[in-house]
Design a protein around this motif. Structure first.
Motif, PDB file in Angstrom:
ATOM      1  N   SER A   1       0.845  -1.194   0.000  1.00  0.00           N
ATOM      2  CA  SER A   1       0.000   0.000   0.000  1.00  0.00           C
ATOM      3  C   SER A   1       0.884   1.247   0.000  1.00  0.00           C
ATOM      4  CB  SER A   1      -0.907  -0.005   1.235  1.00  0.00           C
ATOM      5  OG  SER A   1      -1.669   1.170   1.317  1.00  0.00           O
ATOM      6  N   PRO A   2       1.255   1.760  -1.174  1.00  0.00           N
ATOM      7  CA  PRO A   2       2.186   2.894  -1.255  1.00  0.00           C
ATOM      8  C   PRO A   2       1.751   4.111  -0.443  1.00  0.00           C
ATOM      9  CG  PRO A   2       1.839   1.928  -3.422  1.00  0.00           C
ATOM     10  CD  PRO A   2       0.850   1.277  -2.511  1.00  0.00           C
ATOM     11  N   GLN A   3       0.443   4.353  -0.360  1.00  0.00           N
ATOM     12  CA  GLN A   3      -0.006   5.539   0.362  1.00  0.00           C
ATOM     13  C   GLN A   3       0.137   5.374   1.880  1.00  0.00           C
ATOM     14  OE1 GLN A   3      -0.445   8.398  -1.040  1.00  0.00           O
ATOM     15  NE2 GLN A   3      -0.118   7.437  -3.023  1.00  0.00           N
ATOM     16  N   GLN A   4       0.013   4.159   2.389  1.00  0.00           N
ATOM     17  CA  GLN A   4       0.308   3.955   3.811  1.00  0.00           C
ATOM     18  C   GLN A   4       1.768   4.301   4.085  1.00  0.00           C
ATOM     19  OE1 GLN A   4      -1.122   0.505   6.119  1.00  0.00           O
ATOM     20  NE2 GLN A   4      -2.194  -0.181   4.270  1.00  0.00           N
ATOM     21  N   VAL A   5       2.656   3.846   3.208  1.00  0.00           N
ATOM     22  CA  VAL A   5       4.087   4.102   3.383  1.00  0.00           C
ATOM     23  C   VAL A   5       4.366   5.601   3.288  1.00  0.00           C
ATOM     24  CG1 VAL A   5       6.390   3.655   2.461  1.00  0.00           C
ATOM     25  CG2 VAL A   5       4.663   1.831   2.475  1.00  0.00           C
ATOM     26  N   ARG A   6       3.784   6.243   2.298  1.00  0.00           N
ATOM     27  CA  ARG A   6       3.978   7.695   2.118  1.00  0.00           C
ATOM     28  C   ARG A   6       3.503   8.459   3.343  1.00  0.00           C
ATOM     29  NH1 ARG A   6       0.199  11.188  -0.136  1.00  0.00           N
ATOM     30  NH2 ARG A   6       1.035  13.224  -0.764  1.00  0.00           N
ATOM     31  N   LEU A   7       2.360   8.064   3.893  1.00  0.00           N
ATOM     32  CA  LEU A   7       1.816   8.727   5.073  1.00  0.00           C
ATOM     33  C   LEU A   7       2.779   8.631   6.244  1.00  0.00           C
ATOM     34  CD1 LEU A   7      -0.576  10.064   6.599  1.00  0.00           C
ATOM     35  CD2 LEU A   7      -1.442   7.738   7.019  1.00  0.00           C
ATOM     36  N   VAL A   8       3.293   7.437   6.493  1.00  0.00           N
ATOM     37  CA  VAL A   8       4.219   7.242   7.620  1.00  0.00           C
ATOM     38  C   VAL A   8       5.480   8.077   7.431  1.00  0.00           C
ATOM     39  CG1 VAL A   8       5.729   5.560   8.743  1.00  0.00           C
ATOM     40  CG2 VAL A   8       3.345   4.966   8.259  1.00  0.00           C
ATOM     41  N   LYS A   9       6.033   8.047   6.241  1.00  0.00           N
ATOM     42  CA  LYS A   9       7.286   8.770   6.011  1.00  0.00           C
ATOM     43  C   LYS A   9       7.108  10.279   6.155  1.00  0.00           C
ATOM     44  CE  LYS A   9       9.657   5.342   3.136  1.00  0.00           C
ATOM     45  NZ  LYS A   9      10.209   5.018   1.799  1.00  0.00           N
ATOM     46  N   LYS A  10       6.008  10.817   5.670  1.00  0.00           N
ATOM     47  CA  LYS A  10       5.785  12.264   5.781  1.00  0.00           C
ATOM     48  C   LYS A  10       5.518  12.678   7.228  1.00  0.00           C
ATOM     49  CE  LYS A  10       4.456  13.595   1.105  1.00  0.00           C
ATOM     50  NZ  LYS A  10       5.516  14.615   1.032  1.00  0.00           N
ATOM     51  N   LEU A  11       4.828  11.846   7.979  1.00  0.00           N
ATOM     52  CA  LEU A  11       4.612  12.146   9.395  1.00  0.00           C
ATOM     53  C   LEU A  11       5.923  12.094  10.162  1.00  0.00           C
ATOM     54  CD1 LEU A  11       1.303  10.170  10.021  1.00  0.00           C
ATOM     55  CD2 LEU A  11       1.578  12.649  10.171  1.00  0.00           C
ATOM     56  N   GLU A  12       6.757  11.108   9.853  1.00  0.00           N
ATOM     57  CA  GLU A  12       8.053  10.995  10.536  1.00  0.00           C
ATOM     58  C   GLU A  12       8.922  12.218  10.264  1.00  0.00           C
ATOM     59  OE1 GLU A  12      11.204   8.980  12.746  1.00  0.00           O
ATOM     60  OE2 GLU A  12       9.014   8.960  12.727  1.00  0.00           O
ATOM     61  N   ALA A  13       8.810  12.755   9.052  1.00  0.00           N
ATOM     62  CA  ALA A  13       9.634  13.913   8.686  1.00  0.00           C
ATOM     63  C   ALA A  13       9.267  15.158   9.480  1.00  0.00           C
ATOM     64  CB  ALA A  13       9.501  14.183   7.183  1.00  0.00           C
ATOM     65  N   ARG A  14       8.081  15.168  10.090  1.00  0.00           N
ATOM     66  CA  ARG A  14       7.666  16.342  10.872  1.00  0.00           C
ATOM     67  C   ARG A  14       8.412  16.445  12.203  1.00  0.00           C
ATOM     68  NH1 ARG A  14       1.050  16.161  10.417  1.00  0.00           N
ATOM     69  NH2 ARG A  14       0.909  16.736   8.209  1.00  0.00           N
ATOM     70  N   GLY A  15       9.017  15.354  12.639  1.00  0.00           N
ATOM     71  CA  GLY A  15       9.725  15.381  13.912  1.00  0.00           C
ATOM     72  C   GLY A  15       8.818  15.293  15.121  1.00  0.00           C
ATOM     73  N   ILE A  16       7.580  14.848  14.926  1.00  0.00           N
ATOM     74  CA  ILE A  16       6.639  14.695  16.041  1.00  0.00           C
ATOM     75  C   ILE A  16       6.884  13.356  16.740  1.00  0.00           C
ATOM     76  CG2 ILE A  16       4.876  16.124  14.953  1.00  0.00           C
ATOM     77  CD1 ILE A  16       3.506  13.525  14.041  1.00  0.00           C
ATOM     78  N   SER A  17       6.133  13.110  17.802  1.00  0.00           N
ATOM     79  CA  SER A  17       6.199  11.819  18.478  1.00  0.00           C
ATOM     80  C   SER A  17       5.296  10.855  17.719  1.00  0.00           C
ATOM     81  CB  SER A  17       5.737  11.951  19.933  1.00  0.00           C
ATOM     82  OG  SER A  17       5.805  10.694  20.583  1.00  0.00           O
ATOM     83  N   LEU A  18       5.904  10.104  16.781  1.00  0.00           N
ATOM     84  CA  LEU A  18       5.168   9.177  15.925  1.00  0.00           C
ATOM     85  C   LEU A  18       5.444   7.747  16.354  1.00  0.00           C
ATOM     86  CD1 LEU A  18       3.455   8.540  13.360  1.00  0.00           C
ATOM     87  CD2 LEU A  18       5.630   8.490  12.103  1.00  0.00           C
ATOM     88  N   ILE A  19       4.386   6.985  16.518  1.00  0.00           N
ATOM     89  CA  ILE A  19       4.488   5.555  16.816  1.00  0.00           C
ATOM     90  C   ILE A  19       3.762   4.796  15.724  1.00  0.00           C
ATOM     91  CG2 ILE A  19       3.847   3.715  18.431  1.00  0.00           C
ATOM     92  CD1 ILE A  19       3.937   5.891  20.648  1.00  0.00           C
ATOM     93  N   VAL A  20       4.417   3.783  15.170  1.00  0.00           N
ATOM     94  CA  VAL A  20       3.803   2.934  14.154  1.00  0.00           C
ATOM     95  C   VAL A  20       3.614   1.546  14.738  1.00  0.00           C
ATOM     96  CG1 VAL A  20       4.043   1.901  11.862  1.00  0.00           C
ATOM     97  CG2 VAL A  20       4.815   4.248  12.262  1.00  0.00           C
ATOM     98  N   ALA A  21       2.423   1.017  14.575  1.00  0.00           N
ATOM     99  CA  ALA A  21       2.128  -0.342  15.035  1.00  0.00           C
ATOM    100  C   ALA A  21       1.506  -1.112  13.881  1.00  0.00           C
ATOM    101  CB  ALA A  21       1.186  -0.322  16.234  1.00  0.00           C
ATOM    102  N   SER A  22       2.100  -2.224  13.507  1.00  0.00           N
ATOM    103  CA  SER A  22       1.522  -3.054  12.454  1.00  0.00           C
ATOM    104  C   SER A  22       0.421  -3.907  13.054  1.00  0.00           C
ATOM    105  CB  SER A  22       2.587  -3.941  11.809  1.00  0.00           C
ATOM    106  OG  SER A  22       3.170  -4.801  12.762  1.00  0.00           O
ATOM    107  N   VAL A  23      -0.707  -4.005  12.337  1.00  0.00           N
ATOM    108  CA  VAL A  23      -1.832  -4.786  12.850  1.00  0.00           C
ATOM    109  C   VAL A  23      -2.142  -5.973  11.934  1.00  0.00           C
ATOM    110  CG1 VAL A  23      -2.840  -2.899  14.166  1.00  0.00           C
ATOM    111  CG2 VAL A  23      -3.508  -3.208  11.773  1.00  0.00           C
ATOM    112  N   ARG A  24      -1.158  -6.346  11.134  1.00  0.00           N
ATOM    113  CA  ARG A  24      -1.206  -7.641  10.447  1.00  0.00           C
ATOM    114  C   ARG A  24       0.246  -8.115  10.346  1.00  0.00           C
ATOM    115  NH1 ARG A  24      -5.756 -10.457   6.966  1.00  0.00           N
ATOM    116  NH2 ARG A  24      -4.660 -12.419   6.621  1.00  0.00           N
TER     117      ARG A  24
END
Length: 535
Positions: free
Chosen positions: A454-477
């Protein structure tokens, strides 16, 4: 028993066929197959089941159609975790990979026994579970979290324990998909996969869990529509191979129980051999129970082809007798010969106890893979949660409306949460919308679902990470999502998105419990099998 006048050739062949149907009441088609063709079993899908009370009524109606001398096998794929045909009124137990992360055979047996007791109450007496596929191919599109992991010993230990748990509850367990569907890059629902490894490797990896289950006394084994050139040089899947089902499974491994095919309507069989011819070739190869799950014309064609094959001498009647004897022996063990019917509704443990068990196992399964100082979440700040939804269902990706999401449980723990839902295969505009809506939030939790596809899931995570916020990613599969964004700071593997798993994740995010699960697969060299950030 085969000499009994009751056992006409047509009745014997009927015992060897299991069919599915559409609707939540017995359809005219399934009623005709039971009454006139004497089929031996029925398989339930989500299309057949609304809730526990309706499922129980349906089972009772089907058994009444069958009469009383030989009851129906009523089967289901209730694997736990991400594959469940019924979730309303039953306990959704953690799936195989979550159990693999929890590393506890007692949990595997206990959850299977509790699930089996609930199934038995619904009149379901056979479960097409557990999977003994060793998932050592991250690109596998159909097994993934349905496997206990990549280690054959772990898969065999937990899978055998689960099989015995179901059978302890009076439900026939069916280990699958023999001789192993874990190292394929294609889905046999759609294609005809091939596993190219040599015999030594297959003996050591793929076959090892099945040896354990056979030694433990599993009732049934389901075949894989997969080609294994090391065992069968012809270009035919194992389901249709006498070298695999008779030489390997029966003679070399010593299995004396029931061999059931995976559905013959899957593309690997239907598109390459045809369902009717597939049924005949499967029986010739050594299969006992033929599964045709969907279309009445294909079900009738399979029954007619088997009858014709015996009448014309292609299949000896003694070969039919061997299979029916094995099927009846299994039915006898499970109380399906003469009388009985659907057990009393009170013959099941308290649902509360089963739910507590599911929650305990889920708490032990959550795996902290990476941490960059972002745990626990700050209860004084709002949290933005991205929840991925399956919007188009398949055999292994079910659409289950879920209210007990991560935000539900975080709110119960006192957090202020905004949750936004997106499709698993989200569009660019959805990702852009989330990026905009999450502005101003210092804490963001993104749940990912098979992100590499899912390219857009990946794009979303990468752009959020670039903001420098407190980002947590959890895989649910699948836990391999980390490979799509390897530089993410904090990453948690949950293996499923079911309520007990999300409750456990919320507790980890809030600092109420520690993530103690261990990876049951290797994500990348830095995060191997057995890895946990917490040691």
């Amino acid at each position: 028993m085969m000499a009994d006048h009751y056992w006409t050739l047509k009745r014997k062949i009927g015992q060897m066929v299991m069919c599915g149907f559409h609707g939540t009441e017995p359809s005219d088609d399934i009623a005709r197959l039971i009454r006139d063709e004497h089929i031996g079993g029925v398989i339930y899908f989500r299309r057949n089941l609304r809730d526990a009370a309706q499922a129980r009524r349906l089972s009772t109606q089907l058994q009444q159609l069958a009469g009383g001398k030989v009851q129906l096998l009523i089967a289901i794929d209730q694997e736990g975790g991400m594959v469940n045909r019924i979730d309303n009124g039953v306990t959704i137990m953690p799936g195989a990979m979550a159990l693999g992360a929890a590393r506890n055979a007692a949990f595997a047996r206990q959850t299977a026994c509790a699930a089996g007791e609930e199934l038995k109450r619904l009149g379901i007496n056979m479960n097409f579970a557990p999977c003994l596929d060793v998932n050592n191919n991250p690109a596998n599109p159909v097994i993934g979290v349905r496997s206990y992991g990549e280690n054959p010993q772990l898969v065999g230990e937990l899978g055998s324990a689960a099989a015995m748990g179901y059978q302890e509850a009076g439900v026939a367990a069916t280990v699958k998909h023999f001789p192993g569907h874990g190292d394929t890059g294609e889905d046999s629902h759609l294609a005809l996969p091939l596993v190219p490894h040599g015999r030594e490797r297959l003996e050591r990896v793929e076959l090892a869990p099945f040896r354990q289950a056979i030694a433990a006394g599993v009732d049934a084994i389901m075949t894989a529509h997969v080609m294994f050139p090391a065992f069968e040089p012809e270009r035919v899947p194992c389901t249709l191979s006498g070298k695999v089902l008779t030489e390997l499974l029966r003679r070399q491994l010593g299995f004396t129980g029931v061999v059931v095919t995976d559905c013959l309507e899957m593309g690997a069989i239907a598109d390459h051999f045809g369902v009717a011819e597939g049924a005949v070739r499967a029986v010739e190869a050594g299969a006992d129970l033929i599964l045709v799950s969907h279309r009445i014309e294909r079900q009738q064609a399979a029954l007619a082809a088997l009858l014709r094959a015996v009448e014309q001498g292609r299949i000896p009647e003694r070969r039919i007798d061997e299979s029916v004897t094995r099927i009846l022996a299994m039915k006898r063990r499970r109380g399906l010969l003469g009388g009985g019917g659907v057990p009393a509704a009170s013959d099941v443990p308290a649902a509360e106890a089963a739910l507590r068990l599911a929650e305990t196992v889920s708490e032990r399964s959550v795996t902290l893979v990476k941490e960059a100082g972002r745990l626990p979440l700050d209860a004084g700040k709002p949290v933005f949660v991205v929840w991925p939804e399956v919007r188009v269902g398949t055999e292994v990706d079910e659409v289950i409306p879920q209210t007990e999401t991560l935000s539900f449980w975080l709110q119960r723990l006192g957090y202020t949460v905004r949750e936004e839902r997106i499709g698993v295969n989200t569009m660019k505009w959805e990702a852009d919308y989330l990026l905009q809506e999450s502005l101003g939030y210092e804490q963001v939790v993104v749940l990912t679902y098979n992100a590499e596809a899912s390219p857009q899931q990946v794009r979303l995570v990468k752009k959020l990470e670039a903001r420098g916020i407190s980002l947590i990613v959890a895989s649910v599969r699948i836990p391999y999502d980390l490979n799509a964004f390897p530089h993410i700071g904090t990453y948690i593997a949950c293996y499923e998105n079911r309520p007990s798993a999300m409750r456990a994740l919320a507790s980890v995010l809030a600092g109420r419990i520690q993530a103690v699960g261990k990876l049951p697969v290797t994500i990348r060299p830095a995060y191997p099998y057995g890895w946990s950030w917490n040691g």
